[in-house]
Write a protein that holds these residues in place. Structure first.
Motif, PDB file in Angstrom:
ATOM      1  N   PHE A  79      12.431   7.280   8.666  1.00 26.54           N
ATOM      2  CA  PHE A  79      13.638   7.431   7.862  1.00 26.54           C
ATOM      3  C   PHE A  79      13.963   6.135   7.127  1.00 26.54           C
ATOM      4  O   PHE A  79      14.415   6.161   5.980  1.00 26.54           O
ATOM      5  N   GLN A  80      13.712   4.965   7.773  1.00 29.86           N
ATOM      6  CA  GLN A  80      13.945   3.680   7.131  1.00 29.86           C
ATOM      7  C   GLN A  80      12.994   3.473   5.946  1.00 29.86           C
ATOM      8  O   GLN A  80      13.381   2.921   4.906  1.00 29.86           O
ATOM      9  N   ILE A  81      11.746   3.915   6.087  1.00 26.66           N
ATOM     10  CA  ILE A  81      10.787   3.815   4.972  1.00 26.66           C
ATOM     11  C   ILE A  81      11.263   4.672   3.806  1.00 26.66           C
ATOM     12  O   ILE A  81      11.154   4.284   2.628  1.00 26.66           O
ATOM     13  N   LEU A  82      11.777   5.852   4.100  1.00 22.28           N
ATOM     14  CA  LEU A  82      12.291   6.738   3.065  1.00 22.28           C
ATOM     15  C   LEU A  82      13.444   6.070   2.306  1.00 22.28           C
ATOM     16  O   LEU A  82      13.494   6.085   1.078  1.00 22.28           O
ATOM     17  N   LYS A  83      14.380   5.472   3.035  1.00 27.79           N
ATOM     18  CA  LYS A  83      15.510   4.813   2.407  1.00 27.79           C
ATOM     19  C   LYS A  83      15.043   3.640   1.553  1.00 27.79           C
ATOM     20  O   LYS A  83      15.536   3.422   0.448  1.00 27.79           O
ATOM     21  N   SER A  84      14.051   2.865   2.054  1.00 33.02           N
ATOM     22  CA  SER A  84      13.548   1.696   1.320  1.00 33.02           C
ATOM     23  C   SER A  84      12.891   2.140   0.016  1.00 33.02           C
ATOM     24  O   SER A  84      13.093   1.530  -1.044  1.00 33.02           O
ATOM     25  N   SER A  85      12.120   3.192   0.059  1.00 36.11           N
ATOM     26  CA  SER A  85      11.460   3.694  -1.147  1.00 36.11           C
ATOM     27  C   SER A  85      12.487   4.174  -2.158  1.00 36.11           C
ATOM     28  O   SER A  85      12.348   3.952  -3.375  1.00 36.11           O
ATOM     29  N   TYR A  86      13.534   4.824  -1.657  1.00 36.13           N
ATOM     30  CA  TYR A  86      14.571   5.314  -2.560  1.00 36.13           C
ATOM     31  C   TYR A  86      15.297   4.158  -3.222  1.00 36.13           C
ATOM     32  O   TYR A  86      15.591   4.203  -4.423  1.00 36.13           O
ATOM     33  N   GLU A  87      15.608   3.090  -2.450  1.00 37.68           N
ATOM     34  CA  GLU A  87      16.312   1.933  -2.990  1.00 37.68           C
ATOM     35  C   GLU A  87      15.493   1.292  -4.112  1.00 37.68           C
ATOM     36  O   GLU A  87      16.031   0.834  -5.126  1.00 37.68           O
ATOM     37  N   ILE A  88      14.161   1.223  -3.930  1.00 36.75           N
ATOM     38  CA  ILE A  88      13.287   0.608  -4.955  1.00 36.75           C
ATOM     39  C   ILE A  88      13.260   1.465  -6.211  1.00 36.75           C
ATOM     40  O   ILE A  88      13.363   0.969  -7.335  1.00 36.75           O
ATOM     41  N   ASP A  95       0.813  -1.212   0.000  1.00 36.12           N
ATOM     42  CA  ASP A  95       0.000   0.000   0.000  1.00 36.12           C
ATOM     43  C   ASP A  95       0.845   1.260   0.000  1.00 36.12           C
ATOM     44  O   ASP A  95       0.314   2.368  -0.005  1.00 36.12           O
ATOM     45  N   VAL A  96       2.170   1.118   0.049  1.00 35.37           N
ATOM     46  CA  VAL A  96       3.047   2.296   0.107  1.00 35.37           C
ATOM     47  C   VAL A  96       3.306   2.796  -1.308  1.00 35.37           C
ATOM     48  O   VAL A  96       3.697   2.041  -2.194  1.00 35.37           O
ATOM     49  N   ASP A  97       3.099   4.082  -1.509  1.00 37.20           N
ATOM     50  CA  ASP A  97       3.424   4.714  -2.787  1.00 37.20           C
ATOM     51  C   ASP A  97       4.804   5.354  -2.613  1.00 37.20           C
ATOM     52  O   ASP A  97       4.962   6.385  -1.955  1.00 37.20           O
ATOM     53  N   HIS A  98       5.833   4.720  -3.182  1.00 35.42           N
ATOM     54  CA  HIS A  98       7.211   5.158  -2.981  1.00 35.42           C
ATOM     55  C   HIS A  98       7.456   6.547  -3.553  1.00 35.42           C
ATOM     56  O   HIS A  98       8.304   7.305  -3.025  1.00 35.42           O
ATOM     57  N   TYR A  99       6.764   6.893  -4.605  1.00 39.10           N
ATOM     58  CA  TYR A  99       6.897   8.248  -5.141  1.00 39.10           C
ATOM     59  C   TYR A  99       6.389   9.272  -4.127  1.00 39.10           C
ATOM     60  O   TYR A  99       6.993  10.337  -3.941  1.00 39.10           O
ATOM     61  N   ALA A 100       5.250   8.960  -3.512  1.00 38.75           N
ATOM     62  CA  ALA A 100       4.677   9.875  -2.530  1.00 38.75           C
ATOM     63  C   ALA A 100       5.562   9.998  -1.306  1.00 38.75           C
ATOM     64  O   ALA A 100       5.648  11.075  -0.688  1.00 38.75           O
ATOM     65  N   VAL A 101       6.247   8.890  -0.933  1.00 45.02           N
ATOM     66  CA  VAL A 101       7.139   8.946   0.232  1.00 45.02           C
ATOM     67  C   VAL A 101       8.249   9.959   0.016  1.00 45.02           C
ATOM     68  O   VAL A 101       8.651  10.699   0.924  1.00 45.02           O
ATOM     69  N   LEU A 102       8.777  10.002  -1.207  1.00 43.99           N
ATOM     70  CA  LEU A 102       9.841  10.947  -1.540  1.00 43.99           C
ATOM     71  C   LEU A 102       9.302  12.334  -1.899  1.00 43.99           C
ATOM     72  O   LEU A 102      10.075  13.251  -2.236  1.00 43.99           O
ATOM     73  N   GLY A 103       7.971  12.497  -1.849  1.00 44.73           N
ATOM     74  CA  GLY A 103       7.373  13.787  -2.166  1.00 44.73           C
ATOM     75  C   GLY A 103       7.313  14.050  -3.648  1.00 44.73           C
ATOM     76  O   GLY A 103       7.309  15.221  -4.085  1.00 44.73           O
TER      77      GLY A 103
END
Length: 291
Positions: free
Chosen positions: A51-60, A2-10
């Protein structure tokens, strides 16, 4: 997921996010990392997890294969959402159409409504006509008296026909000379009411020097009593004659006097001359009494 990685990074998601370059993604990550670093948020208990969620989204997103799979997942979700929206829209339209058809089916037909209203009015009119007929039937046969032309005992002009179907035995013909004070309908009604109820008084106007009237009494007896009395002013007496002799008081044929037969045979000018002679005799008698 359910996480939108684009949205996590703004970053914008969907088709617009899939077109972003790696440089734009890295720039967005560095800006967001400075904002969410745990050292910057010592009082936030969730700072490390965020911060860990942010890093995970960036890695993907920086991994080409993982990013493509994520973009495909977002596309599939968008398609599912679109199809669901279309189904919901169709379902809503079907429900609206069904409700409209139901309302139309149960709504009264304008033509049928107008026809029912017309039948209702026609039925009421028929009932009203029947009521009026029944009311007249209760009153008996229609009266044969001509319509009264006088109100309150004062009559002037009238088209009453003495030869109508009215009971002529209750009608009197009254005549007088137009000298001195004339006779009015009120005065005639007052004089003849001494013998019974007066139903109508009709004054007949003509250009001659002679006045006349037709008086309708309520009974035959009252009419007979009126003819047996001298009425009016002695200087201008009234000649009172029955319009038709009362059958109950007629003499048998064998006992009828010649004078009676002569009176019955007087018609037209002869009857008029007879009236004039009687009036003159009554006037002379009145003048002698005054002397």
């Amino acid at each position: 997921m359910d996480v939108d990685h684009y949205a996590v990074l703004g970053l914008p998601s969907g088709e617009e996010g899939s077109k972003l370059s790696e440089k734009e993604i890295s720039k967005a990550y560095r800006a967001k990392a400075l904002e969410l670093h745990p050292d910057k948020r010592p009082d936030d208990p969730n700072a490390h997890a965020n911060f860990q969620i942010l890093k995970s989204s960036y890695e993907i997103l920086k991994d080409e294969k993982a990013r493509k799979l994520f973009d495909d997942l977002l596309r599939v979700k968008r398609e599912q959402h679109r199809r669901q929206s279309e189904r919901d829209s169709k379902r809503q339209k079907m429900m609206t159409d069904l409700e409209a058809r139901e309302r139309s089916a149960f709504a009264p037909d304008p033509a049928a409504k107008e026809l029912a209203e017309e039948e209702k009015i026609a039925k009421k009119l028929k009932e009203e006509i029947a009521r009026i007929r029944a009311m007249h039937a209760k009153k008996g046969a229609p009266t044969t008296f001509p319509p009264k032309k006088e109100t309150g005992g004062v009559g002037k002009n009238s088209d009453v026909d003495p030869g109508s179907t009215m009971d002529k035995e209750r009608m009197l013909k009254v005549s007088w000379e137009k000298i001195g004070e004339d006779y009015t309908a009120e005065k005639l009604r007052e004089m003849f009411s001494k013998f019974g109820e007066v139903e109508d008084v009709v004054i007949r106007h003509n250009k001659k020097k002679k006045g006349s009237a037709v008086i309708v009494m309520s009974s035959k007896d009252a009419a007979v009593a009126s003819t047996r009395s001298v009425l009016g002013d002695l200087s201008n007496p009234l000649l009172v004659l029955p319009l038709q002799p009362v059958s109950s008081v007629e003499m048998p044929a064998a006992e009828k006097s010649p004078e009676h037969n002569r009176l019955n045979n007087l018609v037209g000018a002869g009857y008029q001359a007879f009236e004039d002679s009687i009036l003159k005799k009554l006037q002379k008698a009145g003048e002698k009494q005054k002397q």
